[in-house]
Design an enzyme around this catalytic site. Structure first.
Site, PDB file in Angstrom:
ATOM      1  N   LYS A 154     133.960  37.597  61.327  1.00  0.00           N
ATOM      2  CA  LYS A 154     134.011  38.813  60.464  1.00  0.00           C
ATOM      3  C   LYS A 154     132.937  39.670  61.032  1.00  0.00           C
ATOM      4  O   LYS A 154     131.905  39.385  60.763  1.00  0.00           O
ATOM      5  CB  LYS A 154     133.743  38.556  59.015  1.00  0.00           C
ATOM      6  CG  LYS A 154     134.162  39.738  58.225  1.00  0.00           C
ATOM      7  CD  LYS A 154     133.089  40.520  57.713  1.00  0.00           C
ATOM      8  CE  LYS A 154     133.496  41.716  57.134  1.00  0.00           C
ATOM      9  NZ  LYS A 154     132.383  42.668  56.559  1.00  0.00           N
TER      10      LYS A 154
ATOM     11  N   GLY B 187     131.438  46.787  59.882  1.00  0.00           N
ATOM     12  CA  GLY B 187     131.646  48.003  60.802  1.00  0.00           C
ATOM     13  C   GLY B 187     130.079  48.633  61.333  1.00  0.00           C
ATOM     14  O   GLY B 187     130.216  49.134  62.273  1.00  0.00           O
TER      15      GLY B 187
ATOM     16  N   GLY C 106     133.045  50.719  58.438  1.00  0.00           N
ATOM     17  CA  GLY C 106     132.549  51.602  57.257  1.00  0.00           C
ATOM     18  C   GLY C 106     131.893  52.889  57.902  1.00  0.00           C
ATOM     19  O   GLY C 106     132.164  53.746  57.434  1.00  0.00           O
TER      20      GLY C 106
ATOM     21  N   ASP D 262     135.316  41.489  53.679  1.00  0.00           N
ATOM     22  CA  ASP D 262     135.016  39.919  53.211  1.00  0.00           C
ATOM     23  C   ASP D 262     136.276  39.006  52.898  1.00  0.00           C
ATOM     24  O   ASP D 262     136.480  38.107  52.885  1.00  0.00           O
ATOM     25  CB  ASP D 262     133.888  39.739  52.457  1.00  0.00           C
ATOM     26  CG  ASP D 262     132.541  40.264  53.134  1.00  0.00           C
ATOM     27  OD1 ASP D 262     132.271  39.939  54.246  1.00  0.00           O
ATOM     28  OD2 ASP D 262     131.785  40.819  52.363  1.00  0.00           O
TER      29      ASP D 262
ATOM     30  N   LYS E 284     125.160  39.519  51.520  1.00  0.00           N
ATOM     31  CA  LYS E 284     125.803  38.738  52.456  1.00  0.00           C
ATOM     32  C   LYS E 284     125.716  37.320  52.071  1.00  0.00           C
ATOM     33  O   LYS E 284     126.923  36.494  52.071  1.00  0.00           O
ATOM     34  CB  LYS E 284     124.805  38.795  53.834  1.00  0.00           C
ATOM     35  CG  LYS E 284     124.976  39.914  54.392  1.00  0.00           C
ATOM     36  CD  LYS E 284     123.709  40.283  55.501  1.00  0.00           C
ATOM     37  CE  LYS E 284     123.676  41.703  56.086  1.00  0.00           C
ATOM     38  NZ  LYS E 284     122.387  41.855  56.859  1.00  0.00           N
TER      39      LYS E 284
END
Length: 259
Positions: free
Chosen positions: A18, A21, A52, A170, A225
């Site tokens: 993953k 941005g 993002g 996510d 996170k």
């Protein structure tokens, strides 16, 4: 000729990577070299990415206000079209190009392609045009992986009626990892793992994270996170790693492993 069990090749591991941005704008040769190395070590890799900063720039350019609630971008109908065109038209092809240029066969995808990400509205009154994934077309992804192609998935889904919905990165990564029965999820961030007293922790448990959050050793930008990592573990993904562009960092495993 049928191969006996003892001579069957070892099953390749599946890893979902993953990319936030903020990381996309700073990817360098080190990242692509390490990505390729992971492939050569016998791993099938899938990428899920956000966008993002690029989205924020386009929203501002079009004078569209966007807010966040509970870590989710509240997305108006006007905003979702900008998110869609930015992710699918700019961010995704640029990343695919960089991967291909590095000798990594990659194909850009979004929720519309082969009904990859079928969604309903998460809560239209609260979040607007934000999706809740109801189905992932794992057969499509299986086919690409079997042909040595890295699927590169933008976080746009669609309803059964074809309406575009923005989805939290996510969430997409977690749902794809679960649908593909991934062995691990790599959250690539600007921090190479969880540092405690200046040292990156290589292998930790959820209970250790809880203790460090309570003591204040985990703070600031690392909190969302680790919360995302814990949510993925709770959902059933065997391990989650918080890594930097070297694709090395902290591995978080289920509590039972440490019992």
């Amino acid at each position: 000729m049928t191969m006996s069990k003892s001579t069957q090749p070892t099953a390749r591991k599946r890893i979902v990577v993953k990319l936030g941005g903020s990381m996309l704008e700073g990817l360098n040769d080190t990242f692509f070299a390490n990505f390729k190395r992971l492939q050569e070590q016998g791993n099938d890799l899938l990428i899920v990415h956000g966008g993002g900063p690029a989205i924020n720039k386009q929203l501002a350019k079009n004078n569209v206000v966007s807010t966040a609630l509970n870590g989710i971008r509240v997305t108006s109908q006007e905003a979702v079209h900008i998110v869609q065109s930015t992710l699918i038209g700019q961010v995704n092809p640029n990343l695919v190009h960089q991967l291909n240029k590095a000798g990594i066969k990659a194909l850009g995808l979004n929720g519309y392609d082969g009904n990859l990400l079928t969604c309903t509205f998460l809560n239209k009154e609260v979040y607007g045009f934000v999706g809740d994934i109801t189905d992932v077309n794992s057969i499509l992804l299986d086919t690409l992986l079997a042909n040595g192609i890295v699927p590169v998935i933008a976080c746009i889904g669609c309803t059964e009626d074809g309406e575009a919905l923005n989805i939290n990165g996510d969430t997409v990564a977690s749902e794809v990892a679960l649908a593909m029965k991934a062995d691990s999820l790599l959250l690539v961030t600007d921090t190479a793992g969880i540092k405690i007293e200046g040292e990156v922790q290589s292998l930790i448990s959820p209970s250790a994270i809880a203790n460090w959050m309570e003591s204040g050793d985990i703070y600031g930008g690392m909190i969302p996170k680790v919360e995302a990592a814990l949510a993925c573990l709770t959902a059933g993904i065997p391990s989650v790693q918080i890594v930097g562009d070297q694709l090395e960092g902290t591995t978080i495993l289920h509590q039972e492993v440490f019992a």
